[in-house]
Design an enzyme around this catalytic site. Structure first.
Site, PDB file in Angstrom:
ATOM      1  N   LEU A 256      -2.892  -6.546  13.985  1.00  0.00           N
ATOM      2  CA  LEU A 256      -4.339  -6.557  13.708  1.00  0.00           C
ATOM      3  C   LEU A 256      -4.926  -5.140  13.772  1.00  0.00           C
ATOM      4  O   LEU A 256      -6.130  -4.954  13.899  1.00  0.00           O
ATOM      5  CB  LEU A 256      -5.057  -7.489  14.694  1.00  0.00           C
ATOM      6  N   SER A 257      -4.058  -4.150  13.700  1.00  0.00           N
ATOM      7  CA  SER A 257      -4.480  -2.746  13.574  1.00  0.00           C
ATOM      8  C   SER A 257      -5.256  -2.219  14.777  1.00  0.00           C
ATOM      9  O   SER A 257      -6.255  -1.510  14.614  1.00  0.00           O
ATOM     10  CB  SER A 257      -5.295  -2.529  12.291  1.00  0.00           C
ATOM     11  N   SER A 258      -4.759  -2.535  15.960  1.00  0.00           N
ATOM     12  CA  SER A 258      -5.424  -1.986  17.147  1.00  0.00           C
ATOM     13  C   SER A 258      -5.328  -0.454  17.149  1.00  0.00           C
ATOM     14  O   SER A 258      -6.268   0.218  17.574  1.00  0.00           O
ATOM     15  CB  SER A 258      -4.831  -2.581  18.427  1.00  0.00           C
TER      16      SER A 258
ATOM     17  N   TYR B 206      10.051  -1.233   9.173  1.00  0.00           N
ATOM     18  CA  TYR B 206       8.977  -0.913   8.216  1.00  0.00           C
ATOM     19  C   TYR B 206       9.415   0.254   7.332  1.00  0.00           C
ATOM     20  O   TYR B 206       9.334   0.189   6.101  1.00  0.00           O
ATOM     21  CB  TYR B 206       7.699  -0.558   8.990  1.00  0.00           C
TER      22      TYR B 206
ATOM     23  N   ASP C 132       0.814  -1.228   0.000  1.00  0.00           N
ATOM     24  CA  ASP C 132       0.000   0.000   0.000  1.00  0.00           C
ATOM     25  C   ASP C 132       0.842   1.269   0.000  1.00  0.00           C
ATOM     26  O   ASP C 132       0.307   2.359  -0.177  1.00  0.00           O
ATOM     27  CB  ASP C 132      -1.057   0.005   1.121  1.00  0.00           C
TER      28      ASP C 132
ATOM     29  N   ASP D  50      -4.896  -0.020   6.774  1.00  0.00           N
ATOM     30  CA  ASP D  50      -5.459  -0.376   8.084  1.00  0.00           C
ATOM     31  C   ASP D  50      -6.664   0.495   8.429  1.00  0.00           C
ATOM     32  O   ASP D  50      -7.728  -0.001   8.819  1.00  0.00           O
ATOM     33  CB  ASP D  50      -4.395  -0.237   9.183  1.00  0.00           C
TER      34      ASP D  50
HETATM   35  C1  GLA Z   1       1.087  -1.942   8.439  1.00  0.00           C
HETATM   36  C2  GLA Z   1       0.755  -0.602   7.804  1.00  0.00           C
HETATM   37  C3  GLA Z   1      -0.105  -0.809   6.550  1.00  0.00           C
HETATM   38  C4  GLA Z   1       0.546  -1.817   5.606  1.00  0.00           C
HETATM   39  C5  GLA Z   1       0.907  -3.074   6.358  1.00  0.00           C
HETATM   40  C6  GLA Z   1       1.674  -4.061   5.495  1.00  0.00           C
HETATM   41  O1  GLA Z   1      -0.073  -2.545   8.939  1.00  0.00           O
HETATM   42  O2  GLA Z   1       0.071   0.212   8.705  1.00  0.00           O
HETATM   43  O3  GLA Z   1      -0.311   0.429   5.914  1.00  0.00           O
HETATM   44  O4  GLA Z   1       1.655  -1.254   4.977  1.00  0.00           O
HETATM   45  O5  GLA Z   1       1.698  -2.798   7.500  1.00  0.00           O
HETATM   46  O6  GLA Z   1       0.904  -4.471   4.422  1.00  0.00           O
END
Ligand code: GLA
Length: 374
Positions: free
Chosen positions: A115-117, A211, A21, A162
Protein backbone atom coordinates in the site's frame (compact mmCIF):
# COMPACT_ATOMS: atom_id res chain seq x y z
CA UNK A 1 11.26 27.77 18.34
CA UNK A 2 10.61 27.34 14.63
CA UNK A 3 7.39 27.18 12.66
CA UNK A 4 5.17 24.14 13.02
CA UNK A 5 4.00 22.29 9.93
CA UNK A 6 1.77 19.21 9.69
CA UNK A 7 1.62 17.02 6.59
CA UNK A 8 -0.83 14.22 5.79
CA UNK A 9 0.42 11.87 3.09
CA UNK A 10 -1.74 8.92 2.02
CA UNK A 11 -0.95 5.37 0.95
CA UNK A 12 -2.39 4.09 -2.30
CA UNK A 13 -4.13 1.13 -3.80
CA UNK A 14 -3.79 0.21 -7.46
CA UNK A 15 -6.95 -0.84 -9.27
CA UNK A 16 -5.46 -1.87 -12.61
CA UNK A 17 -2.22 -1.63 -14.57
CA UNK A 18 -0.06 -3.79 -12.30
CA UNK A 19 3.64 -4.13 -13.08
CA UNK A 20 3.37 -2.00 -16.19
CA UNK A 21 4.92 1.26 -14.96
CA UNK A 22 8.44 0.03 -15.84
CA UNK A 23 7.13 -0.66 -19.33
CA UNK A 24 5.48 2.67 -20.15
CA UNK A 25 1.96 1.35 -19.56
CA UNK A 26 -1.02 3.11 -17.99
CA UNK A 27 -1.80 2.66 -14.30
CA UNK A 28 -4.96 3.35 -12.33
CA UNK A 29 -4.13 3.90 -8.65
CA UNK A 30 -6.11 5.76 -5.98
CA UNK A 31 -4.76 7.40 -2.84
CA UNK A 32 -6.54 6.00 0.23
CA UNK A 33 -7.65 7.28 3.62
CA UNK A 34 -4.74 5.61 5.40
CA UNK A 35 -1.86 8.02 5.75
CA UNK A 36 1.41 9.19 7.22
CA UNK A 37 0.74 11.90 9.77
CA UNK A 38 3.84 14.06 10.11
CA UNK A 39 4.50 17.05 12.36
CA UNK A 40 7.57 19.17 12.01
CA UNK A 41 9.17 22.15 13.62
CA UNK A 42 11.63 24.04 11.47
CA UNK A 43 15.27 24.54 12.51
CA UNK A 44 17.65 27.20 11.38
CA UNK A 45 20.53 24.75 10.67
CA UNK A 46 20.97 21.72 8.41
CA UNK A 47 20.15 19.03 10.99
CA UNK A 48 17.14 16.78 10.42
CA UNK A 49 15.92 14.90 13.47
CA UNK A 50 13.26 12.30 12.72
CA UNK A 51 11.27 10.18 15.15
CA UNK A 52 9.44 7.21 13.65
CA UNK A 53 6.95 6.94 16.50
CA UNK A 54 5.46 3.59 15.46
CA UNK A 55 8.91 1.98 15.36
CA UNK A 56 10.08 3.72 18.52
CA UNK A 57 13.23 4.79 16.65
CA UNK A 58 14.83 8.12 15.91
CA UNK A 59 17.67 9.37 13.77
CA UNK A 60 19.67 12.56 13.34
CA UNK A 61 20.93 13.41 9.87
CA UNK A 62 23.16 16.23 8.63
CA UNK A 63 21.50 17.36 5.41
CA UNK A 64 24.82 18.59 4.04
CA UNK A 65 26.29 15.05 4.20
CA UNK A 66 23.82 12.65 2.65
CA UNK A 67 25.94 10.75 0.12
CA UNK A 68 27.29 8.11 2.46
CA UNK A 69 23.91 7.23 4.03
CA UNK A 70 25.24 7.81 7.55
CA UNK A 71 23.65 9.54 10.52
CA UNK A 72 25.30 12.60 12.04
CA UNK A 73 27.39 10.33 14.32
CA UNK A 74 28.74 8.36 11.34
CA UNK A 75 26.55 5.25 11.85
CA UNK A 76 24.72 3.64 8.91
CA UNK A 77 21.17 4.96 8.57
CA UNK A 78 18.43 2.51 9.52
CA UNK A 79 16.58 1.40 6.39
CA UNK A 80 13.43 3.47 7.12
CA UNK A 81 15.58 6.64 7.31
CA UNK A 82 16.72 6.11 3.71
CA UNK A 83 13.36 7.55 2.64
CA UNK A 84 13.60 11.02 4.22
CA UNK A 85 17.36 11.18 3.60
CA UNK A 86 16.88 10.00 0.01
CA UNK A 87 14.26 12.63 -0.70
CA UNK A 88 16.56 15.36 0.68
CA UNK A 89 19.42 14.00 -1.45
CA UNK A 90 17.22 13.79 -4.54
CA UNK A 91 15.84 17.33 -4.13
CA UNK A 92 19.35 18.71 -3.55
CA UNK A 93 20.59 16.97 -6.69
CA UNK A 94 17.88 18.90 -8.57
CA UNK A 95 19.04 22.18 -7.06
CA UNK A 96 16.32 22.49 -4.40
CA UNK A 97 17.55 23.49 -0.94
CA UNK A 98 16.21 21.50 2.01
CA UNK A 99 16.29 22.87 5.53
CA UNK A 100 16.73 21.24 8.94
CA UNK A 101 13.74 20.29 11.06
CA UNK A 102 12.55 18.29 14.06
CA UNK A 103 10.07 15.79 12.70
CA UNK A 104 7.93 13.03 14.12
CA UNK A 105 5.52 10.85 12.25
CA UNK A 106 3.06 8.02 12.70
CA UNK A 107 1.22 5.96 10.12
CA UNK A 108 -1.86 3.78 9.83
CA UNK A 109 -0.75 2.39 6.45
CA UNK A 110 0.19 -1.27 7.00
CA UNK A 111 3.94 -1.56 6.32
CA UNK A 112 5.33 -3.74 3.56
CA UNK A 113 1.80 -4.63 2.49
CA UNK A 114 1.79 -3.20 -1.04
CA UNK A 115 0.00 0.00 0.00
CA UNK A 116 3.04 2.24 -0.56
CA UNK A 117 3.88 3.13 3.00
CA UNK A 118 7.41 4.06 1.88
CA UNK A 119 6.23 6.27 -0.99
CA UNK A 120 3.89 8.00 1.47
CA UNK A 121 6.88 8.81 3.72
CA UNK A 122 8.86 10.13 0.75
CA UNK A 123 6.03 12.32 -0.46
CA UNK A 124 5.36 13.57 3.10
CA UNK A 125 8.95 14.82 3.41
CA UNK A 126 8.99 16.34 -0.07
CA UNK A 127 5.78 18.23 0.72
CA UNK A 128 7.26 19.31 4.06
CA UNK A 129 10.41 20.71 2.46
CA UNK A 130 8.41 22.42 -0.23
CA UNK A 131 6.24 24.05 2.47
CA UNK A 132 9.35 25.12 4.40
CA UNK A 133 11.18 26.63 1.44
CA UNK A 134 8.32 27.63 -0.82
CA UNK A 135 9.98 26.59 -4.08
CA UNK A 136 7.42 26.16 -6.86
CA UNK A 137 7.07 22.54 -7.97
CA UNK A 138 4.13 20.70 -9.49
CA UNK A 139 3.08 17.39 -7.99
CA UNK A 140 4.21 15.30 -10.95
CA UNK A 141 7.74 16.66 -10.61
CA UNK A 142 7.61 16.22 -6.84
CA UNK A 143 6.69 12.56 -7.28
CA UNK A 144 9.56 12.10 -9.76
CA UNK A 145 12.03 13.39 -7.15
CA UNK A 146 10.58 10.92 -4.66
CA UNK A 147 10.87 8.07 -7.17
CA UNK A 148 14.51 9.02 -7.75
CA UNK A 149 15.04 8.78 -3.96
CA UNK A 150 13.57 5.30 -3.88
CA UNK A 151 15.53 4.06 -6.92
CA UNK A 152 18.91 5.72 -6.42
CA UNK A 153 19.08 6.13 -2.64
CA UNK A 154 16.90 3.35 -1.15
CA UNK A 155 17.90 1.01 -4.00
CA UNK A 156 14.47 -0.24 -5.15
CA UNK A 157 14.13 -0.06 -8.92
CA UNK A 158 10.46 0.97 -8.85
CA UNK A 159 8.32 2.83 -11.37
CA UNK A 160 6.56 6.15 -10.82
CA UNK A 161 3.13 4.89 -9.82
CA UNK A 162 3.36 4.85 -6.02
CA UNK A 163 4.89 8.26 -5.45
CA UNK A 164 2.64 9.71 -8.14
CA UNK A 165 -0.51 8.32 -6.49
CA UNK A 166 0.43 9.50 -2.98
CA UNK A 167 1.12 13.00 -4.31
CA UNK A 168 -1.73 13.34 -6.83
CA UNK A 169 -4.72 11.48 -5.40
CA UNK A 170 -8.18 12.98 -5.90
CA UNK A 171 -11.08 12.48 -3.49
CA UNK A 172 -13.52 9.84 -4.75
CA UNK A 173 -11.44 9.13 -7.86
CA UNK A 174 -8.75 6.87 -9.18
CA UNK A 175 -6.10 8.70 -11.20
CA UNK A 176 -5.16 7.34 -14.61
CA UNK A 177 -1.46 7.93 -15.30
CA UNK A 178 0.14 7.20 -18.65
CA UNK A 179 3.70 6.40 -17.62
CA UNK A 180 4.91 7.06 -21.18
CA UNK A 181 3.46 10.52 -21.87
CA UNK A 182 3.08 11.35 -18.14
CA UNK A 183 -0.40 12.66 -18.85
CA UNK A 184 -2.87 11.97 -16.09
CA UNK A 185 -6.52 12.51 -15.26
CA UNK A 186 -8.88 11.68 -12.40
CA UNK A 187 -11.38 8.93 -13.18
CA UNK A 188 -14.56 8.67 -11.06
CA UNK A 189 -15.04 5.26 -9.48
CA UNK A 190 -18.25 3.37 -10.26
CA UNK A 191 -21.25 4.68 -8.30
CA UNK A 192 -22.43 2.82 -5.21
CA UNK A 193 -19.27 0.77 -4.88
CA UNK A 194 -16.79 0.52 -2.03
CA UNK A 195 -13.12 -0.32 -2.19
CA UNK A 196 -12.25 -2.96 0.37
CA UNK A 197 -8.65 -3.83 1.12
CA UNK A 198 -7.68 -7.17 2.61
CA UNK A 199 -4.22 -7.53 4.13
CA UNK A 200 -3.29 -11.21 3.90
CA UNK A 201 -0.84 -10.83 6.83
CA UNK A 202 1.78 -12.50 4.60
CA UNK A 203 5.08 -10.69 3.89
CA UNK A 204 7.71 -12.08 1.54
CA UNK A 205 11.31 -11.08 2.13
CA UNK A 206 12.47 -11.66 -1.46
CA UNK A 207 10.05 -9.11 -2.84
CA UNK A 208 12.68 -6.60 -3.99
CA UNK A 209 14.92 -9.06 -5.82
CA UNK A 210 11.96 -10.82 -7.46
CA UNK A 211 10.60 -7.40 -8.50
CA UNK A 212 13.91 -6.52 -10.13
CA UNK A 213 14.17 -9.96 -11.82
CA UNK A 214 10.81 -9.43 -13.50
CA UNK A 215 11.89 -5.98 -14.71
CA UNK A 216 15.01 -7.54 -16.26
CA UNK A 217 12.95 -10.25 -17.98
CA UNK A 218 10.82 -7.55 -19.57
CA UNK A 219 13.97 -5.81 -20.81
CA UNK A 220 15.11 -9.08 -22.41
CA UNK A 221 11.75 -9.33 -24.18
CA UNK A 222 12.08 -5.72 -25.37
CA UNK A 223 15.53 -6.48 -26.81
CA UNK A 224 14.07 -9.47 -28.69
CA UNK A 225 11.19 -7.32 -29.99
CA UNK A 226 13.66 -4.66 -31.13
CA UNK A 227 15.43 -7.23 -33.35
CA UNK A 228 12.15 -7.67 -35.20
CA UNK A 229 11.21 -4.01 -35.12
CA UNK A 230 13.87 -1.42 -34.17
CA UNK A 231 11.26 1.22 -33.37
CA UNK A 232 10.09 -0.73 -30.29
CA UNK A 233 10.97 1.23 -27.17
CA UNK A 234 9.19 -0.73 -24.45
CA UNK A 235 6.56 -3.44 -24.04
CA UNK A 236 4.00 -0.66 -24.59
CA UNK A 237 4.93 -0.97 -28.28
CA UNK A 238 4.38 -4.73 -28.45
CA UNK A 239 0.95 -6.25 -29.13
CA UNK A 240 -0.33 -9.55 -27.77
CA UNK A 241 -0.12 -11.00 -31.31
CA UNK A 242 3.53 -9.90 -31.66
CA UNK A 243 4.28 -11.40 -28.27
CA UNK A 244 2.83 -14.73 -29.39
CA UNK A 245 4.89 -14.56 -32.58
CA UNK A 246 8.07 -14.12 -30.52
CA UNK A 247 7.26 -16.89 -28.05
CA UNK A 248 9.65 -19.50 -29.49
CA UNK A 249 12.60 -17.07 -29.28
CA UNK A 250 12.15 -16.43 -25.56
CA UNK A 251 12.68 -18.55 -22.48
CA UNK A 252 9.45 -19.65 -20.85
CA UNK A 253 9.90 -17.26 -17.90
CA UNK A 254 10.70 -14.23 -20.05
CA UNK A 255 7.76 -15.00 -22.33
CA UNK A 256 5.25 -15.34 -19.50
CA UNK A 257 6.43 -12.30 -17.56
CA UNK A 258 6.40 -10.08 -20.66
CA UNK A 259 3.11 -11.60 -21.79
CA UNK A 260 1.50 -10.44 -18.55
CA UNK A 261 2.69 -6.88 -19.13
CA UNK A 262 1.47 -6.74 -22.71
CA UNK A 263 -1.92 -8.17 -21.74
CA UNK A 264 -2.22 -5.87 -18.74
CA UNK A 265 -1.51 -2.79 -20.87
CA UNK A 266 -4.43 -3.80 -23.14
CA UNK A 267 -6.66 -4.53 -20.14
CA UNK A 268 -6.28 -1.02 -18.75
CA UNK A 269 -7.55 0.57 -21.96
CA UNK A 270 -10.49 -1.79 -21.99
CA UNK A 271 -11.22 -1.11 -18.32
CA UNK A 272 -11.20 2.66 -18.82
CA UNK A 273 -13.76 2.29 -21.61
CA UNK A 274 -15.91 0.22 -19.21
CA UNK A 275 -15.74 2.96 -16.57
CA UNK A 276 -16.71 5.58 -19.14
CA UNK A 277 -19.72 3.45 -20.11
CA UNK A 278 -20.66 2.85 -16.48
CA UNK A 279 -20.05 -0.88 -16.92
CA UNK A 280 -18.67 -1.83 -13.53
CA UNK A 281 -19.43 -5.54 -14.06
CA UNK A 282 -16.93 -5.85 -16.92
CA UNK A 283 -14.48 -3.63 -15.02
CA UNK A 284 -14.66 -6.09 -12.12
CA UNK A 285 -14.18 -9.04 -14.43
CA UNK A 286 -11.01 -7.38 -15.73
CA UNK A 287 -9.77 -7.10 -12.12
CA UNK A 288 -10.18 -10.88 -11.75
CA UNK A 289 -8.40 -11.39 -15.11
CA UNK A 290 -5.51 -9.25 -13.88
CA UNK A 291 -5.20 -11.37 -10.77
CA UNK A 292 -5.06 -14.56 -12.83
CA UNK A 293 -2.39 -13.01 -15.04
CA UNK A 294 -0.31 -11.87 -12.05
CA UNK A 295 -0.63 -15.37 -10.59
CA UNK A 296 -0.05 -17.52 -13.69
CA UNK A 297 2.06 -15.33 -15.98
CA UNK A 298 3.90 -12.70 -13.95
CA UNK A 299 4.18 -15.08 -10.97
CA UNK A 300 3.97 -12.55 -8.17
CA UNK A 301 1.02 -13.94 -6.23
CA UNK A 302 1.11 -16.43 -3.35
CA UNK A 303 -1.39 -19.03 -2.07
CA UNK A 304 -2.83 -16.69 0.56
CA UNK A 305 -3.58 -13.90 -1.97
CA UNK A 306 -5.12 -16.48 -4.32
CA UNK A 307 -7.33 -17.73 -1.47
CA UNK A 308 -8.48 -14.18 -0.66
CA UNK A 309 -9.44 -13.60 -4.31
CA UNK A 310 -11.15 -16.96 -4.57
CA UNK A 311 -13.22 -16.31 -1.44
CA UNK A 312 -14.12 -12.84 -2.71
CA UNK A 313 -15.25 -14.26 -6.05
CA UNK A 314 -17.86 -16.35 -4.23
CA UNK A 315 -19.57 -13.32 -2.66
CA UNK A 316 -22.47 -12.04 -4.75
CA UNK A 317 -21.83 -8.32 -4.12
CA UNK A 318 -18.12 -8.52 -5.00
CA UNK A 319 -17.63 -7.01 -8.45
CA UNK A 320 -13.87 -7.59 -8.77
CA UNK A 321 -10.87 -8.63 -6.69
CA UNK A 322 -7.14 -8.91 -7.24
CA UNK A 323 -3.81 -8.57 -5.53
CA UNK A 324 -2.62 -4.98 -5.48
CA UNK A 325 0.90 -3.54 -5.60
CA UNK A 326 4.06 -5.53 -6.14
CA UNK A 327 2.66 -8.84 -4.82
CA UNK A 328 4.46 -11.69 -3.00
CA UNK A 329 2.10 -11.22 -0.06
CA UNK A 330 0.48 -7.98 1.02
CA UNK A 331 -3.04 -7.02 0.07
CA UNK A 332 -5.92 -7.62 -2.27
CA UNK A 333 -8.24 -4.85 -3.44
CA UNK A 334 -11.93 -5.65 -3.82
CA UNK A 335 -14.61 -3.62 -5.55
CA UNK A 336 -17.82 -4.33 -3.67
CA UNK A 337 -21.41 -3.07 -3.86
CA UNK A 338 -21.61 -0.34 -1.25
CA UNK A 339 -24.66 -1.80 0.48
CA UNK A 340 -22.90 -5.13 0.99
CA UNK A 341 -19.48 -3.86 2.03
CA UNK A 342 -19.82 -4.52 5.78
CA UNK A 343 -21.14 -8.01 5.17
CA UNK A 344 -18.26 -8.63 2.75
CA UNK A 345 -15.65 -7.59 5.32
CA UNK A 346 -17.01 -10.19 7.74
CA UNK A 347 -17.38 -12.85 5.07
CA UNK A 348 -13.82 -12.45 3.83
CA UNK A 349 -12.32 -12.29 7.33
CA UNK A 350 -14.17 -15.41 8.54
CA UNK A 351 -13.55 -17.54 5.48
CA UNK A 352 -9.87 -16.60 5.26
CA UNK A 353 -9.35 -17.51 8.90
CA UNK A 354 -11.08 -20.81 8.36
CA UNK A 355 -9.06 -21.67 5.24
CA UNK A 356 -5.60 -20.45 6.35
CA UNK A 357 -5.70 -19.97 10.14
CA UNK A 358 -4.49 -16.43 9.38
CA UNK A 359 -6.22 -13.26 10.52
CA UNK A 360 -6.58 -10.90 7.58
CA UNK A 361 -7.08 -7.24 8.31
CA UNK A 362 -9.97 -6.25 6.06
CA UNK A 363 -11.09 -2.65 5.86
CA UNK A 364 -13.24 -0.37 3.74
CA UNK A 365 -11.31 2.48 2.19
CA UNK A 366 -12.16 5.64 0.30
CA UNK A 367 -10.28 7.17 -2.60
CA UNK A 368 -8.70 10.28 -1.13
CA UNK A 369 -6.80 13.42 -1.99
CA UNK A 370 -3.02 13.35 -2.31
CA UNK A 371 -0.61 14.64 0.32
CA UNK A 372 -1.34 18.07 1.81
CA UNK A 373 -0.21 20.50 4.45
CA UNK A 374 -2.79 20.82 7.20
C1 GLA B 1 5.61 -1.46 -6.70
C2 GLA B 1 6.41 -0.39 -7.42
C3 GLA B 1 5.53 0.32 -8.46
C4 GLA B 1 4.85 -0.69 -9.38
C5 GLA B 1 4.16 -1.76 -8.56
C6 GLA B 1 3.58 -2.86 -9.43
O1 GLA B 1 4.60 -0.88 -5.93
O2 GLA B 1 6.90 0.55 -6.51
O3 GLA B 1 6.31 1.23 -9.19
O4 GLA B 1 5.78 -1.24 -10.27
O5 GLA B 1 5.04 -2.36 -7.63
O6 GLA B 1 2.62 -2.36 -10.28
Amino acid sequence: MGNKIRVISPGRVNLLGEHVDKNEGKVLPAAIDRAINLSAETRSDSILKVKALDLGESVEIDLTHLDKKLDSMGNPLPSWAHYPAGVAWSLQSGGFAVKGAEVEFTSDIPMGAGLSSSAAVEVAFAVLWQAMSGWPMDRLTLSQFCQKAEVEYAGVNCGLMDQFACANGVDGHAVLLDTRSLEFKPVPLPKNTALVIADSAVRRSLQTSAYNDRVIDCQIAVAAAQKRNPSVHSLRDVSVAEMEAMKSQLSDGVYRHARHVVGEIERVDLAIRCLELGDSITFGKIMFDTHASLRDLYEVSCPELDILVEIASGFSGCIGARLTGAGFGGCTVNMVEQSKADEFVQYLTDNYLQKTSLKASVFITHASRGAYVE
